[in-house]
Design a protein around this motif. Structure first.
Motif, mmCIF file in Angstrom:
data_model
loop_
_atom_site.group_PDB
_atom_site.id
_atom_site.type_symbol
_atom_site.label_atom_id
_atom_site.label_comp_id
_atom_site.label_asym_id
_atom_site.label_seq_id
_atom_site.Cartn_x
_atom_site.Cartn_y
_atom_site.Cartn_z
ATOM 1 N N GLY A 1 18.548 -24.997 18.018
ATOM 2 C CA GLY A 1 18.118 -25.794 17.011
ATOM 3 C C GLY A 1 16.315 -26.175 17.551
ATOM 4 N N THR A 2 15.601 -25.489 18.361
ATOM 5 C CA THR A 2 14.145 -26.082 18.412
ATOM 6 C C THR A 2 13.951 -24.420 18.389
ATOM 7 O OG1 THR A 2 14.306 -28.110 19.706
ATOM 8 C CG2 THR A 2 12.063 -26.409 19.880
ATOM 9 N N LYS A 3 12.661 -24.219 17.646
ATOM 10 C CA LYS A 3 11.559 -22.919 17.784
ATOM 11 C C LYS A 3 11.218 -22.109 18.599
ATOM 12 C CE LYS A 3 12.437 -21.675 12.928
ATOM 13 N NZ LYS A 3 11.728 -22.095 12.454
ATOM 14 N N ASP A 4 11.614 -20.502 19.860
ATOM 15 C CA ASP A 4 11.217 -20.259 20.423
ATOM 16 C C ASP A 4 9.919 -19.596 20.014
ATOM 17 O OD1 ASP A 4 13.140 -21.342 22.519
ATOM 18 O OD2 ASP A 4 14.436 -20.304 21.153
ATOM 19 N N LEU A 5 9.635 -18.783 20.593
ATOM 20 C CA LEU A 5 8.344 -18.052 20.997
ATOM 21 C C LEU A 5 8.445 -16.935 20.944
ATOM 22 C CD1 LEU A 5 5.113 -17.301 19.871
ATOM 23 C CD2 LEU A 5 4.555 -18.608 22.046
ATOM 24 N N VAL A 6 8.223 -15.726 20.130
ATOM 25 C CA VAL A 6 8.065 -14.230 20.717
ATOM 26 C C VAL A 6 6.113 -13.727 20.656
ATOM 27 C CG1 VAL A 6 9.299 -13.367 19.029
ATOM 28 C CG2 VAL A 6 9.304 -11.928 21.134
ATOM 29 N N VAL A 7 5.776 -13.132 21.832
ATOM 30 C CA VAL A 7 4.231 -12.698 21.331
ATOM 31 C C VAL A 7 4.682 -11.236 21.920
ATOM 32 C CG1 VAL A 7 2.194 -13.264 21.576
ATOM 33 C CG2 VAL A 7 3.963 -14.643 21.978
ATOM 34 N N GLY A 8 4.191 -10.259 21.077
ATOM 35 C CA GLY A 8 4.663 -8.958 21.097
ATOM 36 C C GLY A 8 2.515 -8.821 21.810
ATOM 37 N N ASN A 9 2.128 -7.809 21.776
ATOM 38 C CA ASN A 9 1.053 -7.626 22.260
ATOM 39 C C ASN A 9 0.330 -5.974 22.504
ATOM 40 O OD1 ASN A 9 2.272 -6.404 25.264
ATOM 41 N ND2 ASN A 9 3.209 -8.682 25.155
ATOM 42 N N SER A 10 -0.411 -5.781 22.556
ATOM 43 C CA SER A 10 -0.913 -4.443 22.725
ATOM 44 C C SER A 10 -0.330 -3.351 24.063
ATOM 45 C CB SER A 10 -2.436 -3.972 23.547
ATOM 46 O OG SER A 10 -2.406 -4.856 24.551
ATOM 47 N N ALA B 1 5.399 -33.255 20.252
ATOM 48 C CA ALA B 1 5.510 -32.238 19.973
ATOM 49 C C ALA B 1 6.856 -31.107 20.747
ATOM 50 C CB ALA B 1 3.252 -31.280 19.773
ATOM 51 N N ILE B 2 6.117 -29.952 19.979
ATOM 52 C CA ILE B 2 7.217 -28.855 21.117
ATOM 53 C C ILE B 2 6.458 -28.264 22.240
ATOM 54 C CG2 ILE B 2 8.229 -26.571 20.841
ATOM 55 C CD1 ILE B 2 8.588 -27.670 17.440
ATOM 56 N N SER B 3 7.163 -28.553 22.931
ATOM 57 C CA SER B 3 6.865 -27.345 24.223
ATOM 58 C C SER B 3 7.339 -26.016 24.408
ATOM 59 C CB SER B 3 6.709 -28.599 25.337
ATOM 60 O OG SER B 3 8.199 -28.661 25.927
ATOM 61 N N PHE B 4 6.184 -25.214 25.117
ATOM 62 C CA PHE B 4 6.579 -23.859 25.305
ATOM 63 C C PHE B 4 6.808 -23.144 26.806
ATOM 64 C CE2 PHE B 4 5.867 -23.955 20.883
ATOM 65 C CZ PHE B 4 7.331 -23.783 19.843
ATOM 66 N N GLU B 5 7.736 -23.314 27.151
ATOM 67 C CA GLU B 5 7.820 -22.243 28.087
ATOM 68 C C GLU B 5 7.757 -21.001 28.780
ATOM 69 O OE1 GLU B 5 10.445 -23.374 32.199
ATOM 70 O OE2 GLU B 5 10.264 -24.319 31.159
ATOM 71 N N LEU B 6 7.065 -20.546 29.389
ATOM 72 C CA LEU B 6 7.019 -18.664 29.226
ATOM 73 C C LEU B 6 8.674 -18.994 30.527
ATOM 74 C CD1 LEU B 6 6.056 -16.232 29.131
ATOM 75 C CD2 LEU B 6 4.995 -16.277 31.415
ATOM 76 N N LYS B 7 9.194 -17.818 30.208
ATOM 77 C CA LYS B 7 10.505 -17.602 30.651
ATOM 78 C C LYS B 7 10.186 -15.870 30.936
ATOM 79 C CE LYS B 7 13.189 -21.302 29.935
ATOM 80 N NZ LYS B 7 13.675 -22.393 32.085
ATOM 81 N N THR B 8 10.276 -14.818 30.180
ATOM 82 C CA THR B 8 10.032 -13.682 30.669
ATOM 83 C C THR B 8 8.457 -13.050 30.058
ATOM 84 O OG1 THR B 8 10.607 -11.184 30.212
ATOM 85 C CG2 THR B 8 11.002 -13.114 29.356
ATOM 86 N N THR B 9 8.032 -12.518 30.608
ATOM 87 C CA THR B 9 6.989 -10.824 30.262
ATOM 88 C C THR B 9 7.742 -9.570 29.326
ATOM 89 O OG1 THR B 9 6.166 -10.159 31.818
ATOM 90 C CG2 THR B 9 5.035 -12.086 31.177
ATOM 91 N N TRP C 1 -4.656 -21.056 22.982
ATOM 92 C CA TRP C 1 -3.588 -22.423 23.519
ATOM 93 C C TRP C 1 -2.378 -21.510 24.453
ATOM 94 C CZ3 TRP C 1 1.513 -21.231 20.285
ATOM 95 C CH2 TRP C 1 2.580 -22.306 20.584
ATOM 96 N N LEU C 2 -1.869 -21.831 25.256
ATOM 97 C CA LEU C 2 -0.854 -21.254 26.126
ATOM 98 C C LEU C 2 -2.004 -20.663 27.152
ATOM 99 C CD1 LEU C 2 2.284 -20.511 24.246
ATOM 100 C CD2 LEU C 2 1.722 -23.140 25.333
ATOM 101 N N GLY C 3 -3.117 -20.800 27.079
ATOM 102 C CA GLY C 3 -3.551 -19.794 28.576
ATOM 103 C C GLY C 3 -3.274 -19.219 28.421
ATOM 104 N N LEU C 4 -3.364 -18.253 27.162
ATOM 105 C CA LEU C 4 -2.506 -16.510 27.411
ATOM 106 C C LEU C 4 -4.076 -15.154 27.673
ATOM 107 C CD1 LEU C 4 0.209 -16.106 24.576
ATOM 108 C CD2 LEU C 4 -0.013 -17.032 26.989
ATOM 109 N N SER C 5 -5.161 -15.457 26.883
ATOM 110 C CA SER C 5 -5.778 -14.755 28.206
ATOM 111 C C SER C 5 -5.954 -13.900 29.648
ATOM 112 C CB SER C 5 -7.590 -15.366 27.324
ATOM 113 O OG SER C 5 -7.988 -16.259 28.504
ATOM 114 N N SER C 6 -4.808 -15.213 30.096
ATOM 115 C CA SER C 6 -5.376 -15.106 32.007
ATOM 116 C C SER C 6 -4.340 -13.405 31.798
ATOM 117 C CB SER C 6 -4.500 -15.706 32.788
ATOM 118 O OG SER C 6 -3.330 -16.160 31.974
ATOM 119 N N TYR C 7 -3.706 -13.196 30.553
ATOM 120 C CA TYR C 7 -2.983 -12.046 31.264
ATOM 121 C C TYR C 7 -3.545 -10.389 30.991
ATOM 122 C CZ TYR C 7 1.008 -14.776 30.966
ATOM 123 O OH TYR C 7 1.868 -15.938 31.463
ATOM 124 N N SER C 8 -4.499 -10.827 29.833
ATOM 125 C CA SER C 8 -5.645 -9.583 30.322
ATOM 126 C C SER C 8 -5.082 -8.501 29.033
ATOM 127 C CB SER C 8 -5.848 -8.812 30.973
ATOM 128 O OG SER C 8 -6.492 -9.982 32.117
#
Length: 733
Positions: free
Chosen positions: A515-524, A539-547, A493-500
């Motif tokens: 009023g809409t949930k955002d997504l934050v993702v931690g990583n190694s 459905a809710i859509s999610f747009e990457l704002k920053t890494t 989902w969201l093609g995050l495998s490309s970030y390695s």
């Protein structure tokens, strides 16, 4: 200048508090074991929030100074000290007692407790770089205290050279009074690696006292045997006199553990060796204590139920139930987090006598573990009201349960499968409790993936929670909830495998207040990715704002290049906080005022030592936010949110101790502990950070004589387990 970081943190905290003090009543998180947890058979866990165990070392020591030995469990995964006080309650043999953690020395890699000076108090031997350091137990009847007596390490006479006894981080030494003269001798693998060195303690011979720790290396090849580097093979009769055979000089040893015991009940100490990457220990039969010679060996021990751990067994003997017979405890000594069966890694045997033949009966493969939440390797808790009853339920992902181990290209490899455990909140709003529903929520074991971290969101607007799973492979898998049945809809989902990046930890929260949930993702890597959520028709859509969300980076450069960030956001008094777990064991707390700006750091907090790869989950289980902290040993610790009803910033570990008078105009300062704290330690520092005084405190009021202290400003720190209090003491006599 040890104290300077604390001075800087006080300044930072004060600066932040000016910005938020008008809106926030100070909040503390205090360790608690009061929330009940029940297994699937409706049996109550005795110590659910103890934090799990992976690689245990078991030691005896009197912690509460009642003349009855208690127990320390040291988990090598994360270097976590876990004190347990002996209980005469039939329901529970040992009670987890974290208030003693700070009264014990810092331990790394391994620990052995032994009464080396025969004063009936267990002392501590542990690893230091290059060898062994020793702490003498100098406790009196009221204060548990230890004093380091080796600087920097324990030495021995090597012919004409006086040097450190070489003990590596991958070897667990042997301590045994092999010649029965009243002092402890030491056994280690020598620099050549294949042979056992015997360091004879001459304290009794020279001074008629065991207190001196005077060692001489008396053999390069104790027992006349060698252990192979290529395998756990034992080669007998490999010494000529006291000289090793040249054939074996090139071999290099890669890790072993020692335990001396009389296995065949003939009055002679035999030796059990555990070997890295091998599941079975080797029992070596000795023909004589004073003139040691190994004459036979066996990889089957004990006979009734042989030890077969994943890797690298380490054994301990101790009379844990005070019935006059020593139990045998077995765990793994392997520091590799990918070689441990974290679910059944502490085996307990009881000694039995079958017509004069000593043997051991297996009692359990999860000693102590079975009394706590333990989900194998890694625990990633998440709080969500899944069943819509206004009570937060608990979901726990994990790094995996061990499926199998095998040797490939000379090295041990293990495979793991991750699952999610679901604990329903079966309590009330005032008294939460958790009941295990399943250890394999949504049948995720069928995917055979590793490093599962769960997140929940009503993604498609049909009034039920859909499931999102981050994995060790660096993807998020999306499942749609169809009437309680979860169907995989997207394997990346969201093609995050490309970030390695690996070990993705997704979390949903409305960070920008739209009023809409955002997504934050931690990583190694240890940073956070931020995706802004936007409500759509279906459905809710999610747009990457920053890494680099909030400029968060939880890497500890002294430890590794990775950080393993795990985010959990919560609101308190209309302010958004973000807690982030890390590989190092620290939990970082941030205040978020603007999602487009770097976050303000409230603190970097260590709850005592929570171990390795900690994962926080914060939620309102009662009146205030509570925090659950998972770690790589597969367990969870519970920290109860408590309001201090004063002005200040959030503090995770406030100890409500008092120090008075302050300023001090006489020689005696009093320190009073709160009624629920039985012991603590106070340390007094100069303004340059030098430690000037360290004193053990007991419940109630303690008086400390400061006659020798000059007028001036001093800094103090009072610690009890996970709680601490820091401040300044002004002396003006």
């Amino acid at each position: 200048m040890k104290f300077l970081p604390y001075i800087l943190s006080v300044f930072l905290s004060t600066t932040v508090s000016f910005a938020i003090c008008q809106n926030i009543t100070s909040l503390s998180f205090q360790y608690s074991d009061s929330v009940p947890v029940f297994n699937s058979d409706n049996a109550r866990f005795l110590m659910p929030w103890t934090g799990g165990i992976n690689s245990a070392q078991i030691c005896r020591i009197d912690l509460n100074l009642d003349k009855i030995d208690d127990m320390i469990v040291f988990d090598r995964i994360g270097n976590r000290i876990m004190p347990f006080v002996f209980s005469e309650n039939d329901a529970i043999q040992f009670v987890y007692s974290p208030q003693y953690i700070d009264l014990l020395p810092s331990i790394s890699n391994w620990i052995i407790t032994a009464d080396y000076n025969n004063d009936s108090k267990f002392d501590i031997f542990t690893y230091t770089v290059g060898g062994i350091k020793v702490y003498k137990n100098v406790s009196d009847e009221h204060n548990l205290r230890f004093e380091q007596v080796t600087f920097p390490y324990l030495r021995s006479h090597y012919n004409n050279v006086y040097a450190n006894i070489l003990a590596t981080a991958v070897d667990y030494p042997g301590l045994c009074d092999i010649d029965s003269d009243g002092d402890l001798d030491i056994f280690v693998f020598g620099a050549l690696g294949a042979y056992v060195e015997f360091h004879h303690n001459y304290g009794m011979e020279k001074y008629n006292s065991a207190d001196s720790l005077i060692f001489y290396k008396e053999s390069d090849c104790w027992g006349s045997f060698a252990e192979s580097e290529e395998s756990n093979e034992i080669i007998l009769n490999t010494c000529l006199g006291d000289k090793v055979i040249d054939y074996y000089l090139d071999e290099k040893h890669t890790g072993s553990t020692f335990l001396f015991l009389d296995a065949d009940n003939n009055g002679i100490y035999d030796l059990i060796l555990g070997d890295v990457d091998y599941s079975t220990p080797c029992l070596l039969f000795n023909k004589d204590n004073s003139d040691a010679h190994i004459i036979d060996y066996s990889f089957v021990f004990p006979n009734s139920y042989p030890i077969t751990l994943n890797s690298f067994p380490v054994l301990f003997k101790s009379d844990l139930d005070y019935d006059g017979y020593e139990e045998l405890v077995v765990s793994t000594f392997d520091p590799d987090i990918n070689k441990c069966d974290g679910l059944n890694s502490v085996w307990l045997y009881k000694i039995v006598d079958n017509d004069g033949v000593v043997d051991y009966q297996l009692i359990t493969k999860s000693f102590i573990q079975e009394d706590m939440i333990d989900v194998g390797n890694g625990a990633f808790p998440v709080l969500i009201d899944y069943d819509n009853d206004n009570l937060l339920d608990l979901f726990v992902g994990n790094d995996g349960y061990c499926d199998s181990c095998y040797h490939r290209y000379g090295a041990l490899k293990c495979d793991y499968t991750s699952m999610i455990a679901y604990y329903r909140n079966c309590g009330t709003a005032d008294n939460p409790q958790f009941c295990l529903v399943t250890v394999d929520f949504a049948d995720l074991s069928s995917l055979h993936v590793k490093g599962i971290y769960p997140a929940f969101l009503d993604y498609d607007g049909d009034d039920d929670y859909d499931l999102f799973v981050g994995t060790a492979d660096g993807v998020i898998i999306r499942f749609e909830n169809n009437g309680g049945h979860f169907v995989m809809m997207d394997s990346d989902w969201l093609g995050l495998s490309s970030y390695s990046e690996k070990y993705l930890t997704p979390s949903f929260y409305d960070f920008n207040g739209d009023g809409t949930k955002d997504l934050v993702v931690g990583n190694s890597r240890g940073t956070l990715w931020f995706f802004e959520g936007r409500a759509g028709d279906s459905a809710i859509s999610f747009e990457l704002k920053t890494t680099e969300f909030g400029a968060v980076d939880v890497r500890d450069a002294d430890m590794s290049w990775t950080g393993y960030s795990v985010p959990s956001a919560f609101s308190y008094h209309d302010t958004t906080f973000l807690s982030v777990g890390s590989e190092s064991g620290s939990i970082y707390l941030y205040i978020i005022y603007d999602v487009d700006e770097p976050f303000e750091v409230v603190s970097g907090v260590e709850f005592g030592n929570q171990g390795f790869r900690v994962a926080p989950a914060v939620g309102y289980l009662k009146k205030y936010p509570d925090m659950l902290v998972g770690n790589f040993s597969g367990g969870i610790q519970y920290f109860n949110g408590v309001s201090r009803n004063d002005v200040g910033i959030a503090s995770f570990n406030d100890l409500q101790a008092e120090i008075y008078p302050n300023p001090l105009s006489k020689d005696i300062v009093s320190v009073r502990l709160p009624h629920n704290v039985s012991c603590a330690v106070i340390r007094l520092f100069s303004v340059t950070g030098s430690l000037l005084l360290e004193y053990s405190l007991t419940a109630g009021t303690n008086e400390i004589n400061l006659t020798d202290f000059d007028n001036g400003i001093y800094f103090y720190e009072i610690k009890s387990g996970f709680l601490n209090k820091k401040g300044k003491l002004l002396i003006v006599k």
